[in-house]
Each structure stands twice: as structure tokens, then as C-alpha cells.
Design an enzyme around this catalytic site. Sequence first.
Site, PDB file in Angstrom:
ATOM      1  N   ASP A 110       0.840  -1.204   0.000  1.00 11.73           N
ATOM      2  CA  ASP A 110       0.000   0.000   0.000  1.00 11.73           C
ATOM      3  C   ASP A 110       0.880   1.262   0.000  1.00 11.73           C
ATOM      4  OD1 ASP A 110      -2.430   1.308   0.068  1.00 11.73           O
ATOM      5  OD2 ASP A 110      -2.951   0.753   2.122  1.00 11.73           O
ATOM      6  N   HIS A 111       0.240   2.411   0.074  1.00 16.02           N
ATOM      7  CA  HIS A 111       0.913   3.731   0.038  1.00 16.02           C
ATOM      8  C   HIS A 111       2.395   3.758   0.385  1.00 16.02           C
ATOM      9  CE1 HIS A 111      -2.788   6.164  -0.204  1.00 16.02           C
ATOM     10  NE2 HIS A 111      -3.326   5.149   0.442  1.00 16.02           N
ATOM     11  N   GLU A 183      -4.214   8.317   7.282  1.00 16.11           N
ATOM     12  CA  GLU A 183      -3.906   6.900   7.241  1.00 16.11           C
ATOM     13  C   GLU A 183      -2.425   6.699   7.449  1.00 16.11           C
ATOM     14  OE1 GLU A 183      -3.812   4.627   3.569  1.00 16.11           O
ATOM     15  OE2 GLU A 183      -5.136   3.139   4.469  1.00 16.11           O
ATOM     16  N   HIS A 227      -9.735   8.692   3.564  1.00 20.33           N
ATOM     17  CA  HIS A 227      -9.355   7.562   4.420  1.00 20.33           C
ATOM     18  C   HIS A 227     -10.085   7.632   5.765  1.00 20.33           C
ATOM     19  CE1 HIS A 227      -5.377   7.149   2.092  1.00 20.33           C
ATOM     20  NE2 HIS A 227      -6.097   6.077   1.843  1.00 20.33           N
ATOM     21  N   HIS A 267      -9.519   4.539  -3.064  1.00 23.56           N
ATOM     22  CA  HIS A 267      -8.990   4.581  -1.695  1.00 23.56           C
ATOM     23  C   HIS A 267     -10.023   5.214  -0.789  1.00 23.56           C
ATOM     24  CE1 HIS A 267      -4.572   3.687  -2.046  1.00 23.56           C
ATOM     25  NE2 HIS A 267      -4.967   3.652  -3.296  1.00 23.56           N
ATOM     26  N   ASN A 289      -9.802  -0.264  -1.729  1.00 26.28           N
ATOM     27  CA  ASN A 289      -9.030  -0.518  -0.513  1.00 26.28           C
ATOM     28  C   ASN A 289      -9.933  -0.570   0.714  1.00 26.28           C
ATOM     29  OD1 ASN A 289      -6.815  -0.414  -2.155  1.00 26.28           O
ATOM     30  ND2 ASN A 289      -5.749   1.165  -1.001  1.00 26.28           N
ATOM     31  N   MET A 290      -9.713  -1.574   1.529  1.00 24.71           N
ATOM     32  CA  MET A 290     -10.507  -1.752   2.741  1.00 24.71           C
ATOM     33  C   MET A 290      -9.556  -1.929   3.925  1.00 24.71           C
ATOM     34  SD  MET A 290     -13.686  -2.083   1.477  1.00 24.71           S
ATOM     35  CE  MET A 290     -14.608  -2.723   2.845  1.00 24.71           C
ATOM     36  N   ASP A 291      -9.465  -0.922   4.740  1.00 30.27           N
ATOM     37  CA  ASP A 291      -8.579  -1.027   5.893  1.00 30.27           C
ATOM     38  C   ASP A 291      -9.352  -0.745   7.182  1.00 30.27           C
ATOM     39  OD1 ASP A 291      -6.401  -1.219   7.557  1.00 30.27           O
ATOM     40  OD2 ASP A 291      -5.491   0.673   6.950  1.00 30.27           O
TER      41      ASP A 291
END
Length: 361
Positions: A110-111, A183, A227, A267, A289-291
Site C-alpha cells: 500500500d501507500h 492513514e 481515508h 482509496h 481498498n478496505m482497511d
Amino acid sequence: MGIENVLKRKSGVIVGDDVHALFKYAHEKNFAIPAINVTSSSTVVAALEAARDKKSPIILQTSNGGAAYFAGKGVSNTDQFAAIQGAIAAAHYIRAIAPAYGIPVVLHSDHCAKKLLPWYDGMLKADEEYFAKNGEPLFSSHMLDLSEESDEDNIATCVKYFTRQSKMNQFLEMEIGVTGGEEDGVNNEHVSKEELFTSPERVYEVYKALSPISPNFSIAASFGNTHGVYKAGNVVLSPEILLEHQQYVNEKIGAPKDAKTLFLVFHGGSGSTVKEFHDAIDNGIVKVNMDTEMQYAYLTGIRDYVLNKKDYIMSTVGNPEGDDKPNKKFFDPRVWVREGEKTMYKRVEEALECFHAVDVL
Ligand SMILES: [Zn+2]
């Protein structure tokens, strides 16, 4: 008929042209694949189990902090050491276990902001070593996020790394415009409106620079996405901007107006409505994206277990059924950690259903 017909490797971590084929298939069939942030073997298997049971592909990714956590909080992160070692360990673990679930898995990081580039360099070094031995990179794909820099810097850095990655036929995700919110220690709560909604012209500049290198890239262009979970009404999403990106690029390159030329990434999807997801998918989003919501889902199972079994976990022996009753079957981590896996599993299932990624293998 399904994804397995377009993939060379049908189970386990997929790489190279298979990643492209998977996203192209998602475009054709109008679905998106959830990208689940994982921090441990437990969160990995929760995501794999849900995807397997729903007959779906899945993307597993480690953030910089998540990768360091994978190595263990006791490992020094000087010069990104823990984040590099943890990402490599997670990648080998996922590569080893994914075939046991019989589904295609995209292994992604990720990022990576400018200050984290030593992390990226460390992962690419591991990719190149793996490539020398196995003819493919360790990771399917990485994300470079230079969205805080000028477009010129952002695109030039992406070109430099993408050129290197393309030698391994590795996929790149880049970001232009800023995803709002916070994030992994990067706080974008105060950026301008212009940054939160990327213009089609800026997206086309990215396409122009990257497409001559390889077709294996995706763009996280901001469309008001943020985010974290915010109160309803705080964020105005504009998924129709994504359609403008597609149409602008199509016009520039002479492609049909309705072609999905760009692989787009969503995102900050936590808290978005079903309609917003569907509009975004219609306009070419292939990865969501799933955080944040996964973190919360994982907690809830463990939280409820601990609250409900409180009187069975205060000592190794002795509970309301008797002072000499053993509590091993209550405090065994395979019991209470599993409860977190079950609630995370459910949330992954919901995401797969929402993004129309069920029964697509
Ligand atoms: Zn993100």
C-alpha cells in the site's frame, strides 16, 4: 466461464500479465476486487477464507506500518528495516498459503510516500532477487504515492520506478490528487478542494507518461474520497469524475468513448454508500481498498467474546461453573482470535457482494 479462463495461474499469488488480465476481466464484467490490508497471518487467512467461500479473487496488501507490524513491534525500523523485513515475510507467507485456498491472489504493498522510498527500494530489491531465481517478482504489485509532491516530481518518480518494475512485468499503482483523511501517520485532513478532486488533464498526463513503459499500471485519482470512517455528509464523493477521466483519455488517444482505458483504484472506501461503490465500478474502478472497516470488524468478534466470557478468562482455573473448572478452552488464542477472524470474514464477504465480485472464478 470466469476468471480462471483468462489466467495462466489460477490459484495462489498471480503476477505479470495475469494481474492485467484479472483487472481487464473485472472491467468487462463490471466488478471490483477488495484490497484487504493485512497485518498478521490471522488477518490473511480471514480474508482468504471469505474470498474462497465466495468464489472470488482477492487482493492482500501490507501498508508500511502493517509490514513493520508483520515483522514484530520489537524489530527496529531504522532505515525501514522492520517494514522491509515484514513485507518480505508477509509476501512469503501469503505465497506459501494462498494455493491452499485455491483462488487467485494479488499480493500488493500500500501507500509509499516520498519519505518511505527506502522501504520501496528494499521491497524492489527482494523482488529482483526473487525474479533472478524464479522468473517473477515476489510481489504482484506495489503502490507509489507521491501525491503530496508536485505532479512533475510525482510522475517522474513513477516513471523511474515503473521502468525498473516493468523489467519484472510487475504492476504499479500510483496516486494523483490527494485522498483526504488520515492513514498510517499521513494526515491529509486539511488539503484543498482542488487536490481532493483530480482533473482529467492531470490523469491524462499520468497515462501519457506510463503507458509507453507497460500497460500494467493503475491510478488512484481522487474524487472526494477520504481515508477512515467519517460521519455521513462529511464527504461528498463524485464518482462521475472517474468517467470524465476515462472519456478524456479516450478522446486523446482515439479510443471508443465508452472504453474503460484506465484501471482506477478507490482509496478511502470505508463509509461509502452502495450506490457510490456501484457508480465508481461502472466508471472503471477495479480495486477498492478496505482497511479501517476491516480493523473494526476484526475487533468486534474479539471484543464480544471477551465481554461475554469475562468470567471464564480471569484465571487459568475457576469460573462460574466451579472453582476447579479449567479455562484453557476459553483462553486458547485459537478460540478468541478466531472470533475476530469470523467477524472480519463476514465484512470481507459483504465487500465482495457489494462490489459484485462473487462467483466470478
Ligand atoms: Zn489509501
